[in-house]
Design a protein around this motif. Sequence first.
Motif, PDB file in Angstrom:
ATOM      1  N   UNK A 186      30.987  32.256  30.598  1.00 29.88           N
ATOM      2  CA  UNK A 186      30.584  33.443  31.174  1.00 29.88           C
ATOM      3  C   UNK A 186      29.627  34.315  30.251  1.00 29.88           C
ATOM      4  N   UNK A 187      30.153  34.194  28.939  1.00 30.45           N
ATOM      5  CA  UNK A 187      29.378  35.082  28.065  1.00 30.45           C
ATOM      6  C   UNK A 187      27.980  34.610  27.673  1.00 30.45           C
ATOM      7  N   UNK A 188      27.599  33.280  28.164  1.00 29.32           N
ATOM      8  CA  UNK A 188      26.350  32.863  27.742  1.00 29.32           C
ATOM      9  C   UNK A 188      25.456  32.840  29.195  1.00 29.32           C
ATOM     10  N   UNK A 189      26.061  32.775  30.401  1.00 28.84           N
ATOM     11  CA  UNK A 189      25.565  32.584  31.560  1.00 28.84           C
ATOM     12  C   UNK A 189      24.818  34.011  31.917  1.00 28.84           C
ATOM     13  N   UNK A 190      23.945  34.122  32.924  1.00 32.26           N
ATOM     14  CA  UNK A 190      23.306  35.239  33.374  1.00 32.26           C
ATOM     15  C   UNK A 190      24.076  35.609  34.382  1.00 32.26           C
ATOM     16  N   UNK A 191      24.816  36.695  34.297  1.00 32.11           N
ATOM     17  CA  UNK A 191      25.650  37.228  35.459  1.00 32.11           C
ATOM     18  C   UNK A 191      24.986  38.310  36.513  1.00 32.11           C
ATOM     19  N   UNK A 237      22.522  28.682  36.294  1.00 31.28           N
ATOM     20  CA  UNK A 237      22.844  29.073  34.802  1.00 31.28           C
ATOM     21  C   UNK A 237      24.375  28.770  34.477  1.00 31.28           C
ATOM     22  N   UNK A 238      25.045  28.143  35.334  1.00 30.31           N
ATOM     23  CA  UNK A 238      26.543  27.731  34.885  1.00 30.31           C
ATOM     24  C   UNK A 238      26.559  26.709  33.848  1.00 30.31           C
ATOM     25  N   UNK A 254      39.103  56.632  44.796  1.00 33.92           N
ATOM     26  CA  UNK A 254      38.903  55.171  45.110  1.00 33.92           C
ATOM     27  C   UNK A 254      38.141  54.497  44.117  1.00 33.92           C
ATOM     28  N   UNK A 255      39.141  53.265  43.824  1.00 35.03           N
ATOM     29  CA  UNK A 255      38.704  52.301  42.529  1.00 35.03           C
ATOM     30  C   UNK A 255      37.978  51.082  43.282  1.00 35.03           C
ATOM     31  N   UNK A 256      37.051  50.673  42.772  1.00 37.70           N
ATOM     32  CA  UNK A 256      36.182  49.426  43.350  1.00 37.70           C
ATOM     33  C   UNK A 256      36.365  48.374  42.178  1.00 37.70           C
ATOM     34  N   UNK A 257      36.665  47.283  42.321  1.00 34.76           N
ATOM     35  CA  UNK A 257      36.727  46.053  41.230  1.00 34.76           C
ATOM     36  C   UNK A 257      35.549  45.082  41.589  1.00 34.76           C
ATOM     37  N   UNK A 258      34.589  44.988  40.576  1.00 34.15           N
ATOM     38  CA  UNK A 258      33.458  44.251  40.854  1.00 34.15           C
ATOM     39  C   UNK A 258      33.529  42.855  39.989  1.00 34.15           C
ATOM     40  N   UNK A 259      33.194  41.813  40.268  1.00 31.85           N
ATOM     41  CA  UNK A 259      33.040  40.565  39.220  1.00 31.85           C
ATOM     42  C   UNK A 259      31.746  40.126  39.071  1.00 31.85           C
ATOM     43  N   UNK A 260      31.546  39.766  37.911  1.00 34.37           N
ATOM     44  CA  UNK A 260      30.045  39.214  37.448  1.00 34.37           C
ATOM     45  C   UNK A 260      30.558  37.615  37.630  1.00 34.37           C
TER      46      UNK A 260
END
Length: 269
Positions: A28-33, A16-17, A4-10
């Motif tokens: 995204x690279x500077x935000x707290x994900x 913090x956007x 099973x494969x699960x895809x998660x998103x930060x």
Amino acid sequence: MERIIVCIKGVPRPGTVKVDPETHTLKRESAELILNPPDRAALEMAMRLRERYGVEVVVMSMGPPNVAPLLKEAFALGADELILLSDRAFAGADTLATSRVLAQAIRGLTPFSLVIMGLKSVDGETAQVPPETAAILNLPSVINVIDISYSNNRFYLTRETNYGEEELEVEPPLIISMNPKLEYFRPPSLKRLLQARDLSFKSMTAQDLNLAEDLLGLKGSPTQVAGVFEKVFSQRGEVWKGEPEELADKLINLLREKGLLQKLALINR
Ligand SMILES: Cc1cc2nc3c(=O)[nH]c(=O)nc-3n(C[C@H](O)[C@H](O)[C@H](O)COP(=O)(O)OP(=O)(O)OC[C@H]3O[C@@H](n4cnc5c(N)ncnc54)[C@H](O)[C@@H]3O)c2cc1C
């Protein structure tokens, strides 16, 4: 059943956007994900199937390196393998460019029986990636799933629709998106949380995935964000104090002034 494969998103933690003034995309690279909340249900369902059918669970995420702690969270929940899909070429991707990357990474994990995603992200909120990834892989997709079982090489799915629940029988492999409402979410295991601290895991670039850069990121995205602006609420409400009759008169006078009373009379006729 195969893996099973699960895809998660930060997604950026609210507050913090930051928006890139040139590309109008989120920095995204500077935000707290944080983990996209609906993906918690995808992870939980994958762990239940792992327990019930003894199947391997692989968790992947496309994003900047600061997504890594979220993959470690998935390990603490029981994931067997973690994959970070990270490359500057992926930045600014719309749903099609995102789905291309996920599809290519999923293809590389064949054989698999099921891909589980969240219903939608809390930032883009398009809910497009699950069906789009399925279309690229020419697989069936079922969205808004609330329950799954498996026997004789068939998945039995219950999904929520606007008209009630629907029962489906589907032959693997397929892609589903999970309804975020589950009655129970297992806590991360302390032992695995400690193990996760020094955990190293696979990271794949566009080259590793053998994907041409013009299909990726902002370059590969037919959807270009024309502009992003912060909604500023100019008009503030007013609080009136006084006797009900007096306030009723005041309101009627205000509605009359604004010419709204005639309109109300017409509507009620
Ligand atoms: C405010 C805003 C508006 C946007 N509007 C659009 C738009 O109209 N059209 C458009 O094409 N793009 C849009 N985007 C860009 C879009 O957010 C990104 O393309 C994103 O990577 C995928 O779309 P989504 O967030 O809507 O995901 P959804 O389709 O809502 O996500 C559903 C599920 O797919 C999986 N998933 C999504 N992204 C990833 C990932 N990076 N890694 C692993 N799994 C993932 C997760 O399981 C997630 O729960 C927008 C972004 C923002 C911030």
